[in-house]
Design a protein around this motif. Sequence first.
Motif, PDB file in Angstrom:
ATOM      1  N   ALA A  10       0.527  -1.198   0.081  1.00  0.00           N
ATOM      2  CA  ALA A  10      -0.095  -0.053  -0.043  1.00  0.00           C
ATOM      3  C   ALA A  10       0.881   1.219  -0.093  1.00  0.00           C
ATOM      4  O   ALA A  10       0.670   2.278  -0.741  1.00  0.00           O
ATOM      5  CB  ALA A  10      -0.982   0.122   1.295  1.00  0.00           C
ATOM      6  N   ILE A  11       1.888   1.253   0.824  1.00  0.00           N
ATOM      7  CA  ILE A  11       2.726   2.328   0.900  1.00  0.00           C
ATOM      8  C   ILE A  11       3.360   2.680  -0.406  1.00  0.00           C
ATOM      9  O   ILE A  11       3.772   3.712  -1.078  1.00  0.00           O
ATOM     10  CB  ILE A  11       3.905   2.124   1.805  1.00  0.00           C
ATOM     11  CG1 ILE A  11       3.184   2.355   3.444  1.00  0.00           C
ATOM     12  CG2 ILE A  11       5.053   3.358   1.826  1.00  0.00           C
ATOM     13  CD1 ILE A  11       4.194   1.967   4.467  1.00  0.00           C
ATOM     14  N   ALA A  12       3.931   1.549  -1.220  1.00  0.00           N
ATOM     15  CA  ALA A  12       4.579   1.390  -2.352  1.00  0.00           C
ATOM     16  C   ALA A  12       3.535   2.131  -3.334  1.00  0.00           C
ATOM     17  O   ALA A  12       3.891   2.890  -4.361  1.00  0.00           O
ATOM     18  CB  ALA A  12       5.045   0.237  -2.745  1.00  0.00           C
ATOM     19  N   VAL A  13       2.453   1.674  -3.462  1.00  0.00           N
ATOM     20  CA  VAL A  13       1.322   2.117  -4.549  1.00  0.00           C
ATOM     21  C   VAL A  13       1.148   3.614  -4.260  1.00  0.00           C
ATOM     22  O   VAL A  13       1.312   4.483  -5.122  1.00  0.00           O
ATOM     23  CB  VAL A  13      -0.044   1.367  -4.538  1.00  0.00           C
ATOM     24  CG1 VAL A  13      -1.216   2.041  -5.348  1.00  0.00           C
ATOM     25  CG2 VAL A  13       0.207  -0.246  -4.803  1.00  0.00           C
ATOM     26  N   GLN A  14       1.023   4.165  -2.927  1.00  0.00           N
ATOM     27  CA  GLN A  14       0.478   5.461  -2.895  1.00  0.00           C
ATOM     28  C   GLN A  14       1.844   6.285  -3.230  1.00  0.00           C
ATOM     29  O   GLN A  14       1.643   7.467  -3.662  1.00  0.00           O
ATOM     30  CB  GLN A  14       0.149   5.778  -1.296  1.00  0.00           C
ATOM     31  CG  GLN A  14      -1.079   4.873  -0.843  1.00  0.00           C
ATOM     32  CD  GLN A  14      -2.445   5.276  -1.644  1.00  0.00           C
ATOM     33  OE1 GLN A  14      -2.480   5.020  -3.089  1.00  0.00           O
ATOM     34  NE2 GLN A  14      -3.134   6.086  -0.940  1.00  0.00           N
ATOM     35  N   VAL A  15       3.044   5.936  -2.572  1.00  0.00           N
ATOM     36  CA  VAL A  15       4.285   6.722  -2.831  1.00  0.00           C
ATOM     37  C   VAL A  15       4.488   6.909  -4.241  1.00  0.00           C
ATOM     38  O   VAL A  15       4.945   7.878  -5.171  1.00  0.00           O
ATOM     39  CB  VAL A  15       5.378   6.421  -1.978  1.00  0.00           C
ATOM     40  CG1 VAL A  15       6.947   7.245  -2.535  1.00  0.00           C
ATOM     41  CG2 VAL A  15       5.117   6.346  -0.583  1.00  0.00           C
ATOM     42  N   THR A  16       4.417   5.752  -5.090  1.00  0.00           N
ATOM     43  CA  THR A  16       4.539   5.718  -6.466  1.00  0.00           C
ATOM     44  C   THR A  16       3.681   6.417  -7.365  1.00  0.00           C
ATOM     45  O   THR A  16       3.925   7.211  -8.192  1.00  0.00           O
ATOM     46  CB  THR A  16       4.545   4.278  -7.116  1.00  0.00           C
ATOM     47  OG1 THR A  16       5.681   3.428  -6.453  1.00  0.00           O
ATOM     48  CG2 THR A  16       4.694   4.292  -8.560  1.00  0.00           C
ATOM     49  N   GLY A  17       2.311   6.511  -7.071  1.00  0.00           N
ATOM     50  CA  GLY A  17       1.317   7.322  -7.606  1.00  0.00           C
ATOM     51  C   GLY A  17       1.564   8.797  -7.414  1.00  0.00           C
ATOM     52  O   GLY A  17       1.519   9.615  -8.265  1.00  0.00           O
ATOM     53  N   LEU A  18       1.997   9.271  -6.128  1.00  0.00           N
ATOM     54  CA  LEU A  18       2.242  10.550  -5.977  1.00  0.00           C
ATOM     55  C   LEU A  18       3.567  11.022  -6.624  1.00  0.00           C
ATOM     56  O   LEU A  18       3.649  12.205  -6.964  1.00  0.00           O
ATOM     57  CB  LEU A  18       2.281  10.748  -4.258  1.00  0.00           C
ATOM     58  CG  LEU A  18       1.179  10.471  -3.755  1.00  0.00           C
ATOM     59  CD1 LEU A  18       1.296  10.399  -2.100  1.00  0.00           C
ATOM     60  CD2 LEU A  18       0.194  11.631  -3.748  1.00  0.00           C
ATOM     61  N   ALA A  19       4.477  10.111  -6.845  1.00  0.00           N
ATOM     62  CA  ALA A  19       5.586  10.624  -7.392  1.00  0.00           C
ATOM     63  C   ALA A  19       5.459  10.694  -8.715  1.00  0.00           C
ATOM     64  O   ALA A  19       5.981  11.809  -9.488  1.00  0.00           O
ATOM     65  CB  ALA A  19       6.733   9.608  -7.233  1.00  0.00           C
ATOM     66  N   LEU A  20       4.420  10.047  -9.511  1.00  0.00           N
ATOM     67  CA  LEU A  20       4.189  10.190 -10.878  1.00  0.00           C
ATOM     68  C   LEU A  20       3.332  11.654 -11.002  1.00  0.00           C
ATOM     69  O   LEU A  20       3.568  12.137 -12.042  1.00  0.00           O
ATOM     70  CB  LEU A  20       3.187   9.151 -11.325  1.00  0.00           C
ATOM     71  CG  LEU A  20       4.083   7.809 -11.558  1.00  0.00           C
ATOM     72  CD1 LEU A  20       2.949   6.630 -11.709  1.00  0.00           C
ATOM     73  CD2 LEU A  20       4.985   7.756 -12.562  1.00  0.00           C
ATOM     74  N   VAL A  21       2.462  11.764 -10.222  1.00  0.00           N
ATOM     75  CA  VAL A  21       1.874  13.186  -9.926  1.00  0.00           C
ATOM     76  C   VAL A  21       2.743  14.289 -10.110  1.00  0.00           C
ATOM     77  O   VAL A  21       2.949  15.326 -10.698  1.00  0.00           O
ATOM     78  CB  VAL A  21       0.667  13.288  -9.048  1.00  0.00           C
ATOM     79  CG1 VAL A  21       0.168  14.628  -9.195  1.00  0.00           C
ATOM     80  CG2 VAL A  21      -0.393  12.300  -9.257  1.00  0.00           C
ATOM     81  N   MET A  22       3.850  14.146  -9.074  1.00  0.00           N
ATOM     82  CA  MET A  22       4.703  15.119  -9.030  1.00  0.00           C
ATOM     83  C   MET A  22       5.630  15.363  -9.999  1.00  0.00           C
ATOM     84  O   MET A  22       6.064  16.540 -10.663  1.00  0.00           O
ATOM     85  CB  MET A  22       5.731  15.015  -7.835  1.00  0.00           C
ATOM     86  CG  MET A  22       6.729  15.957  -7.287  1.00  0.00           C
ATOM     87  SD  MET A  22       7.471  15.989  -5.896  1.00  0.00           S
ATOM     88  CE  MET A  22       6.267  16.085  -4.572  1.00  0.00           C
ATOM     89  N   ALA A  23       6.088  14.169 -11.007  1.00  0.00           N
ATOM     90  CA  ALA A  23       6.810  14.148 -12.181  1.00  0.00           C
ATOM     91  C   ALA A  23       6.057  15.106 -13.110  1.00  0.00           C
ATOM     92  O   ALA A  23       6.683  15.971 -13.664  1.00  0.00           O
ATOM     93  CB  ALA A  23       7.139  12.681 -12.652  1.00  0.00           C
TER      94      ALA A  23
END
Length: 416
Positions: free
Chosen positions: A203-216
Amino acid sequence: MAHNATTLADEGQAFSPRPSTPPEASAPRVDTFVVGLALTGMLVLGALVWLETAPFLVALFAIGAVMGIALYHGAFGFTAGWRNLVTKRRGAGMRAQLMLFALASVIMIPLLGSGQPGMVGAVAPIGTSLVVGSFLFGLGMQLGGGCGSGTLFTVGAGNLRMLVTLVFFIVGAVIGSIHLPWWLDLPGLDPVNLIDSVGVVGAIAVQVTGLALVMAWVNRVERRAHGGLERSELRVTPSTGTSLRALLTGRWPFAWAILVLALGNALTLAIGGAPWGITFAFNLWGAKALQAVGVDMSQFEFWTWDYPAMALADSVLVNITSVMNFGLLLGAMFAAGMANRFNEASRKRPEGRPFLAAVIGGLLLGYGARLGFGCNIGALFSGLASGSLHAWVWFGCAFVGSLIGIRLRPWFRLPN
């Protein structure tokens, strides 16, 4: 991020240091009346809460006050952050929000996954109600000038236009509660909890990855427009100051606000058993007002459900969301008094089209929050930090609504 130095137009301009006086050269005069009033309110309300309930609710009241201070001094406005990305192609506000969501997810998902009894996340179904509600909320936040937390902290800081927004936010929330059962009967999916689906680490991996993509994506938008990223808003610099005086009276870097808000939400979960929320209290305040003038709220299905019925029967001083909102209001008032900005915020009275925008925006905010299971705090911030998939749907739909609201703002004579 540029800040308007003249008025509090909305949540994103709640604190704007006077450019003519460097913060380390001269401390702003404290508004002792406003500070005294805020502290008196904290003491009185804190004592009443203590008498009504257990000490844990006094702790949540204090946490609400601290988060009101952080929102004010950090000028942490979700509404302005989204608008600045669209109109100015500046992403500092959005990056700060994404960092906040990521930090809170790393802290709170393990707490929720620990299996401790009595601890629940902000998890909601995905359906027509969520899509429509979050879209309306995104539209309303640009017309009304703030989200749930933004409306509260700017009202606490003395903003009269945002007081209009808050009143109609409450009206819209009550109307939404009456209509919600009908919306929930429309097609939708059951809640999706990533902690249950892929575990804590997943769950942490999914959330952080999704947020990193939005930040990119946010960074790409800013780089294409300006050739680089604006980073100073996250750091302590000479313009923000490093002394205790700057902490109490100055403009905070986003990093300070991110830390306080993430830890505050985690403490709310640990102490209160559920993440931070804002807008259910608006439902409750409006329903209690109607009940006080003789309206039988039990005729409406929502107010016969267990939790709403219990909250309606009890004092607002035993309702966690209400108590934290009271703390937030008083914390923001204290911060505005310490910065000597309270009267500055209250001088400008809304008239004409800006007043109409506050009315319409408030109604959309309240109605949308009820249909969408919360605001930027309860549905988005706490939803993401709980590993709930509905928060991502809320994020996307609210952003689309916000785009339309941004385009409508000039007609209402609101600056972009």
